[in-house]
Motif scaffolding. Structure first.
Motif, PDB file in Angstrom:
ATOM      1  N   PRO A   1     -11.096  10.075   3.850  1.00 57.04           N
ATOM      2  CA  PRO A   1     -11.155   9.667   5.260  1.00 57.04           C
ATOM      3  C   PRO A   1      -9.911  10.115   6.027  1.00 57.04           C
ATOM      4  CG  PRO A   1     -10.570   7.799   3.873  1.00 57.04           C
ATOM      5  CD  PRO A   1     -10.741   8.965   2.960  1.00 57.04           C
TER       6      PRO A   1
ATOM      7  N   GLY B   1       0.846  -1.200   0.000  1.00 57.86           N
ATOM      8  CA  GLY B   1       0.000   0.000   0.000  1.00 57.86           C
ATOM      9  C   GLY B   1       0.877   1.244   0.000  1.00 57.86           C
TER      10      GLY B   1
ATOM     11  N   THR C   1       1.938  -3.136  -9.077  1.00 60.86           N
ATOM     12  CA  THR C   1       2.124  -4.484  -8.546  1.00 60.86           C
ATOM     13  C   THR C   1       0.999  -4.759  -7.553  1.00 60.86           C
ATOM     14  OG1 THR C   1       4.496  -4.153  -8.776  1.00 60.86           O
ATOM     15  CG2 THR C   1       3.807  -6.008  -7.395  1.00 60.86           C
TER      16      THR C   1
ATOM     17  N   LEU D   1       0.170  16.547   4.405  1.00 55.80           N
ATOM     18  CA  LEU D   1       1.565  16.487   4.850  1.00 55.80           C
ATOM     19  C   LEU D   1       1.958  15.022   5.012  1.00 55.80           C
ATOM     20  CD1 LEU D   1       1.666  18.933   7.893  1.00 55.80           C
ATOM     21  CD2 LEU D   1       3.181  19.039   5.937  1.00 55.80           C
TER      22      LEU D   1
ATOM     23  N   GLU E   1       4.853   6.617   4.956  1.00 55.75           N
ATOM     24  CA  GLU E   1       5.436   7.132   6.207  1.00 55.75           C
ATOM     25  C   GLU E   1       6.096   6.001   6.988  1.00 55.75           C
ATOM     26  OE1 GLU E   1       2.256   9.424   8.097  1.00 55.75           O
ATOM     27  OE2 GLU E   1       3.209  11.211   7.256  1.00 55.75           O
TER      28      GLU E   1
ATOM     29  N   VAL F   1      -0.870  -7.178  -4.966  1.00 53.41           N
ATOM     30  CA  VAL F   1      -0.692  -8.386  -4.157  1.00 53.41           C
ATOM     31  C   VAL F   1      -1.949  -9.247  -4.260  1.00 53.41           C
ATOM     32  CG1 VAL F   1      -0.362  -9.266  -1.813  1.00 53.41           C
ATOM     33  CG2 VAL F   1       0.931  -7.273  -2.591  1.00 53.41           C
TER      34      VAL F   1
ATOM     35  N   GLU G   1       2.829  -1.181  -4.486  1.00 50.81           N
ATOM     36  CA  GLU G   1       1.631  -0.376  -4.751  1.00 50.81           C
ATOM     37  C   GLU G   1       0.992  -0.841  -6.073  1.00 50.81           C
ATOM     38  OE1 GLU G   1      -0.422   2.119  -3.411  1.00 50.81           O
ATOM     39  OE2 GLU G   1      -1.407   1.832  -5.351  1.00 50.81           O
ATOM     40  N   ALA G   2      -0.335  -1.015  -6.049  1.00 44.95           N
ATOM     41  CA  ALA G   2      -1.041  -1.507  -7.237  1.00 44.95           C
ATOM     42  C   ALA G   2      -1.125  -0.449  -8.345  1.00 44.95           C
ATOM     43  CB  ALA G   2      -2.446  -1.948  -6.833  1.00 44.95           C
TER      44      ALA G   2
ATOM     45  N   GLY H   1      -5.589   0.844   3.120  1.00 40.66           N
ATOM     46  CA  GLY H   1      -6.758   1.710   3.310  1.00 40.66           C
ATOM     47  C   GLY H   1      -7.859   1.096   4.147  1.00 40.66           C
TER      48      GLY H   1
ATOM     49  N   GLY I   1      -0.123   4.363  -0.054  1.00 42.82           N
ATOM     50  CA  GLY I   1      -0.802   5.572   0.440  1.00 42.82           C
ATOM     51  C   GLY I   1       0.094   6.192   1.512  1.00 42.82           C
ATOM     52  N   PRO I   2      -0.360   7.272   2.176  1.00 43.22           N
ATOM     53  CA  PRO I   2       0.512   7.907   3.170  1.00 43.22           C
ATOM     54  C   PRO I   2       0.920   6.992   4.331  1.00 43.22           C
ATOM     55  CG  PRO I   2      -1.643   8.964   3.089  1.00 43.22           C
ATOM     56  CD  PRO I   2      -1.594   8.025   1.947  1.00 43.22           C
ATOM     57  N   THR I   3       0.055   6.044   4.739  1.00 39.49           N
ATOM     58  CA  THR I   3       0.432   5.168   5.853  1.00 39.49           C
ATOM     59  C   THR I   3       1.649   4.318   5.468  1.00 39.49           C
ATOM     60  OG1 THR I   3      -1.874   5.039   6.547  1.00 39.49           O
ATOM     61  CG2 THR I   3      -0.407   3.354   7.428  1.00 39.49           C
TER      62      THR I   3
END
Ligand code: FAD
Ligand code: NAD
Length: 476
Positions: free
Chosen positions: A338, A182, A251, A412, A189, A253, A219-220, A287, A184-186
């Motif tokens: 979200p 994933g 890519t 951010l 970071e 999963v 990341e897909a 997500g 995304g920001p999670t």
């Protein structure tokens, strides 16, 4: 004031589910004197999620970003009841919430009901796995404090197991391979924090295996951080290259086993190819998904039949198809991302709305009281009429509540090596910034957003401590 133990029958009962960003920002600004307020959540604290990735490596200690809900509630003017429990179902016809004590220690009563006049659903979301086999069994998520603690423990377990006597080279490579799914920001970071941990601490303290440490981000989509502007995506990807974080985009999963991640890569010619990544630690950050209690409520409301991602709400955050249920944050579908930023603004909006509703009711009853005295005291009629008019003016002013409007302050994200990316709104324009100065901005912005002065001091202390002494490698 004396804590009020019994519910006041002259007031409506307002039940708030959750102690996250949405519910706590509502509680912060709600005038609790107007309602019998009851808060229900399986977590008896608020969690400052933006700094959660830093807890996975010990840059920040987990308790520094938690604030007990009891401390928050003590600061309210009128007492608020808190039940540490999960809402298992909501019955909108009978207007009751069913709750279960899911904690380790349970009493004779573990399940009961709470009636409500008004209900706010702020239960957040759970981790999306898309039903991909093996994900729940083998990966770590990054949403709650327990997740960050598990990751911290596992990183060190992988390192110590890799350093075990006579470990084969192939096994060392697997154990030292940290895979993040994933982009995304999670995921981004966390990958950045992990690389910092390795560069600044593990490398020095466990040098014998340090050249085998690798972080891979899968990341897909064609790029990471899709919500950021193109230049910041490019900056992040090139910084990751320097930091030696491998990014595998396009890519997807498909399967996870206890030691491998199996994915499908789409090549430039559109051809799909299967790849296998052996891993020591797998962090799954793809997500949000809808929580069971929310799905159950949606199934009971015909107007929610076409909503997939959560409770569809109107512009006043009322759950569509209901009259006395509102939803905030990740469980509400209001047309926004979200994020904590959205959840906070929604909670603040509801506090204003509820404070206004109480004031309106108060003024309306005052007006009807004055109107009835008007006939009884004709001598006073001018003064009474004057007072009624003043109340009516005030009523018109507060009754005119504008619908919820989200104001985006910017995005951010920390990307490792003391660098951050920022897309911020500045004097109605957008500013994109990246690098070390942005990192200082990121730190100061998050520090100012911390829940309390106590949290702020603890976070500063943790930053200083890990800078001066290094992160703590002990595996608790
Ligand atoms: P939450 O904050 O998740 O709170 C939900 C609450 O409901 C919790 O207290 C939970 O215990 C409780 N609950 C769960 N189930 C039940 C139940 N059945 N009954 C009663 N209560 C229940 N957003 C940003 O804007 N900026 C950031 O930098 C940022 N960083 C993030 C970093 C990470 C690692 C993560 C995971 C998220 C981040 N987010 C960020 C997103 C942000 O945390 C969420 O959007 C936000 O938490 C949503 O708030 P919420 O109140 O809807 O839910
Ligand atoms: P996300 O939804 O933003 O990103 C998840 C990513 O996983 C997507 O890019 C998706 O394409 C990818 N993905 C899904 N399935 C996949 C698969 N099978 N294989 C490979 N990749 C796959 O999730 P998140 O990063 O957890 O963020 C959740 C929310 O919290 C977002 O709204 C985000 O903005 C917010 N958040 C914000 C910050 C911040 O502002 N710094 C930090 C963390 C989270």
């Amino acid at each position: 004031p004396e804590p009020q133990l019994e519910a006041d029958s002259t007031k409506k009962t307002l039940v708030i589910l959750g102690t996250g960003w949405g519910s706590v920002s509502l509680l912060k600004r709600l005038d609790t004197e107007n309602y019998n307020v009851i808060v229900i959540s399986p977590r008896n604290y608020f969690l400052f999620t933006p700094l959660l990735p830093s807890c996975t490596t010990g840059t920040i200690e987990h308790r520094s970003i938690m604030e007990p809900i009891r401390t928050i509630l003590r600061q309210k003017k009128a007492s608020v009841r808190f039940y540490e429990a999960e809402a298992s179902s909501i019955d909108p016809d009978r207007k009751v919430v069913r709750l279960i004590d899911t904690s380790e220690i349970r009493g004779d009563i573990t399940e009961t009901e709470v009636p409500y006049d008004m209900l706010v659903v702020g239960v957040g979301a759970e981790n999306a796995t898309f039903g991909i086999p093996g994900v729940r069994e083998h990966s770590c998520f990054l949403k709650e404090i327990g997740d960050a603690q598990r990751i911290r423990k596992r990183i060190m377990d992988c390192v110590e197991t890799a350093a075990f006597k006579d470990q084969s080279a192939q096994e060392i490579d697997r154990l030292m391979h940290m895979v993040v799914v994933g982009g995304g920001p999670t995921g981004v970071e966390f990958a950045g924090e992990l690389q910092d941990f390795f560069e600044e601490d593990i490398k020095k303290l466990v040098p014998e295996i340090s050249d085998r440490f690798r972080v891979t981000l899968i990341e897909a989509l064609p790029n990471v951080l899709p919500m950021f502007s193109k230049q910041l995506i490019e900056y992040t990807e090139s910084t990751f290259k320097e930091e030696k974080i491998n990014i595998h985009t396009k890519t997807m999963v498909k399967k996870v086993t206890d030691k491998t991640v199996e994915a499908e890569v789409t090549g430039p010619d559109g051809k799909k190819e299967k790849v296998v990544f052996p891993y020591g630690l797998l962090v799954w950050a793809t997500g949000n998904a809808v929580r069971g209690v929310v799905k159950d409520l949606m199934a009971r409301i015909p107007a929610q039949a076409n909503s997939r991602r959560g409770l569809a709400v109107n512009e006043y955050l009322v759950v569509q198809g209901t009259r006395d249920i509102w939803a905030v944050g990740d469980c509400a579908v209001a047309g926004y991302a979200p994020t904590a930023q959205v959840a906070t603004q929604e909670g603040t909006f509801l506090a204003r709305l509820f404070n206004n509703m109480a004031k309106t009711e108060h003024l309306e009853s005052k007006i009807s009281e004055l109107s009835s005295t008007l006939n009884l005291q004709p001598g006073n009629s001018a003064a009474i009429s004057h007072e009624i008019e003043a109340h009516e003016r005030q009523l018109r002013r507060i009754k005119d509540v504008k619908p919820f409007h989200y104001s985006h302050q910017g995005s951010l994200a920390y990307i490792g090596s003391e660098k951050a990316v920022a897309d911020v709104t500045w004097f109605n324009g957008n500013v994109a910034a990246a690098g070390s100065l942005t990192f200082l901005f990121w730190r100061s912005a998050y520090l100012s957003m911390c829940f309390s002065t106590r949290n702020r001091l603890l976070v500063i202390n943790d930053w200083l401590k890990s800078k001066v002494f290094g992160r703590d490698l002990s595996r608790e």
